[in-house]
Design an enzyme around this catalytic site. Structure first.
Site, PDB file in Angstrom:
ATOM      1  CE  LYS A  56      43.614  45.847  38.116  1.00  0.00           C
ATOM      2  NZ  LYS A  56      42.595  46.114  39.055  1.00  0.00           N
ATOM      3  N   GLY A 186      31.048  49.294  34.290  1.00  0.00           N
ATOM      4  CA  GLY A 186      32.338  49.948  34.468  1.00  0.00           C
ATOM      5  C   GLY A 186      33.810  49.164  34.599  1.00  0.00           C
ATOM      6  CB  VAL A 187      37.063  49.887  35.404  1.00  0.00           C
ATOM      7  CG1 VAL A 187      38.434  49.064  35.602  1.00  0.00           C
ATOM      8  CG2 VAL A 187      37.255  50.929  34.088  1.00  0.00           C
ATOM      9  CB  ILE A 188      34.677  48.225  39.579  1.00  0.00           C
ATOM     10  CG1 ILE A 188      35.897  49.170  40.095  1.00  0.00           C
ATOM     11  CG2 ILE A 188      34.657  47.272  40.818  1.00  0.00           C
ATOM     12  CD1 ILE A 188      35.686  50.020  41.085  1.00  0.00           C
ATOM     13  N   GLY A 274      30.349  53.352  40.590  1.00  0.00           N
ATOM     14  CA  GLY A 274      31.142  54.452  40.612  1.00  0.00           C
ATOM     15  C   GLY A 274      31.536  54.803  42.119  1.00  0.00           C
ATOM     16  CG  ASP A 315      40.123  58.477  43.803  1.00  0.00           C
ATOM     17  OD1 ASP A 315      40.694  58.826  42.987  1.00  0.00           O
ATOM     18  OD2 ASP A 315      39.792  57.411  44.263  1.00  0.00           O
ATOM     19  CG  HIS A 447      60.631  40.418  14.993  1.00  0.00           C
ATOM     20  ND1 HIS A 447      59.262  40.317  14.823  1.00  0.00           N
ATOM     21  CD2 HIS A 447      61.440  39.309  14.532  1.00  0.00           C
ATOM     22  CE1 HIS A 447      59.107  39.020  13.845  1.00  0.00           C
ATOM     23  NE2 HIS A 447      60.190  38.490  13.958  1.00  0.00           N
TER      24      HIS A 447
END
Length: 468
Positions: A56, A186-188, A274, A315, A447
């Site tokens: 990030k 994928g995401v990575i 993965g 995980d 707003h």
């Protein structure tokens, strides 16, 4: 032999959070973790050290560079000669990691958690608990929490090494590769491809599946692919890799696509196909800890393994391989051990992809809801009709709300656009409470903010969006 109430094996998001919560609840707690960074132990696991956090940081740095190059002029800011100082950029990334991993070490001291650096291994069961080899020292614990995480899945044709890297290696390139190959969309793969594309690489992404982000809502996947292709990412789907060779100059990948054989040459190749459970060295076989056919530790709904007193989270037990899912499991398990009602609602775990535009979703897609036999109604609203998005100069994307047509219960929310990683949170809260699209639509949103797009999408469910 030192004794503990709770011994956690693994110091990643699942493990360190479980240890902290257990200590808060009054357990005498220890954690053993073998991750080494810059020659010394570093808590936080893959996420903090070589995954979520450093990626990030690099995404943010590269996005700022691209903004200066291409978007600043639109804001009346003229910049000449902007260039990348990659060494300094990598140094900034390392500084962010140092601060956060050091923060975990501080939290361990604050909560009086004993920390061992090295391999944690299950040894035997004795009266009073389990004996664990914690970095060469045998200790005993009444409760053992296995939180050893996951490792990148290797492609047999392209083992890691040299110019072929996984996520951690892809964050350490000392120069921008002219041609970068990525196996896995994928995401990575997409996040890392985005980083180096912004910094000047020509990026080719090879994906075995026939489509892009097939787990996301179809509307979001379609829009995301359009945006990423527009940026210059070169996607290839239904690809079958047949050969990978590397030499001093780079990597040559041979693959088939639409019955055509293609040979592509890259300076670097990222393999992101993965992750697999990490149990090497745990001693699972020696003590009889049950693993499933894919190598994940088997647990029940209370994270109990087949061995009394041993639990597993994160995980290593499968499911969504997300740091926040792992953290919630750590908290839930620690509270269960204390006799409390720990719980994780797996139906509304948010997913986020930190590209530009960002992608986020939680709950069911429209397709998934229909497959469950539900009648649905949807509402969608674009960022192009939002004042704050236009002021930012980033009106890409939309928010889509999926609700039950009979009860109006909020089933899922799907977003692509600026800062949607932050916008998804309020919709998760609504779903946690079993709220409706009407609840979301009648909630006052400040707003001008990007969050008004969420409100308008909820209003659109009943065809009463105000600003479109």
């Amino acid at each position: 032999m030192d004794t503990f109430d709770v011994m956690v094996i693994g110091g990643g998001p699942a493990g360190y959070v479980a240890a902290i919560r257990a200590a808060q609840l009054g357990f005498r707690t220890a954690c053993v973790d073998e991750f080494t960074r810059n020659g010394k132990g570093s808590l936080g696991g893959t996420c903090l050290n070589v995954g979520c956090i450093p990626s990030k940081a690099m995404l943010d740095s590269s996005e700022r560079f691209e903004m200066i190059q291409h978007d600043a002029a639109e804001h009346g800011i003229d910049v000449d000669g902007a260039r990348v100082n990659l060494s300094k950029m990598l140094g900034r990334k390392a500084g962010v990691v140092d601060k956060l991993t050091g923060g975990v070490a501080y939290l361990f001291k604050k909560n009086k958690i004993t920390s061992f650096h090295g391999l944690g291994q299950l040894v035997r069961q004795e009266e009073g608990g389990w004996v664990i080899n914690a970095a060469g020292t045998e200790v005993q614990a009444k409760h053992v929490i296995v939180a050893t995480g996951s490792s990148p899945r290797a492609l047999p044709l392209a083992p890691f090494g040299g110019h072929i890297v996984e996520n951690s290696g892809a964050l350490e390139f000392t120069e921008v590769p002219a041609k970068l190959g990525v196996i896995g969309a994928g995401v990575i793969g997409v996040e890392l491809g985005s980083v180096w594309r912004r910094l000047g690489a020509q990026v080719t992404i090879l994906e075995a599946l026939p489509g892009f982000l097939m787990a996301a809502d179809d509307a979001v996947s379609k829009e995301a692919l359009k945006q990423f292709q527009k940026q210059g990412l070169d996607f290839h789907f239904s690809v079958n890799i047949t050969d990978v060779q590397q030499d001093d100059a780079g990597v040559t990948v041979t693959y088939t696509e639409k019955d055509q054989t293609v040979t592509a040459q890259f300076d670097k190749l990222i393999v992101s196909i993965g992750r697999v459970p990490h149990t090497a060295g745990l001693g699972a076989d020696a003590v009889g800890l049950a693993l499933d056919e894919r190598g994940f530790v088997k647990v029940d709904s209370h994270y109990r393994t087949n061995l009394a007193g041993i639990y597993a989270i994160g995980d290593v037990i499968g499911g969504a391989m997300l740091a926040h899912k792992a953290e919630e499991e750590g908290v839930a398990l620690a509270e269960m051990l204390a006799g409390q009602a720990g719980h994780v609602n797996y139906d509304v775990i948010p997913w986020v992809i930190y590209t530009s535009p960002e992608i986020a979703w939680a709950g069911l897609t429209e397709k998934q809801a229909k497959e469950k036999g539900l009648t649905v109604k949807t509402g969608q609203f674009p960022f192009s009709a939002n004042g704050r998005a236009l002021g930012h100069g980033d009106p890409r994307g939309f928010v889509k709300v999926v609700a039950d047509a009979q009860t109006d219960r909020l089933l899922g929310v799907h977003m692509i656009g600026p800062n949607v990683s932050e916008l998804i949170g309020e919709t998760v809260a609504i779903m946690e409470f079993g709220g409706s699209s009407e609840d979301l639509a009648r909630t006052v949103h400040a707003h001008p903010t990007l969050s008004e797009v969420v409100k308008e999408a909820a209003l659109a469910v009943s065809k009463r969006a105000l600003h479109m």
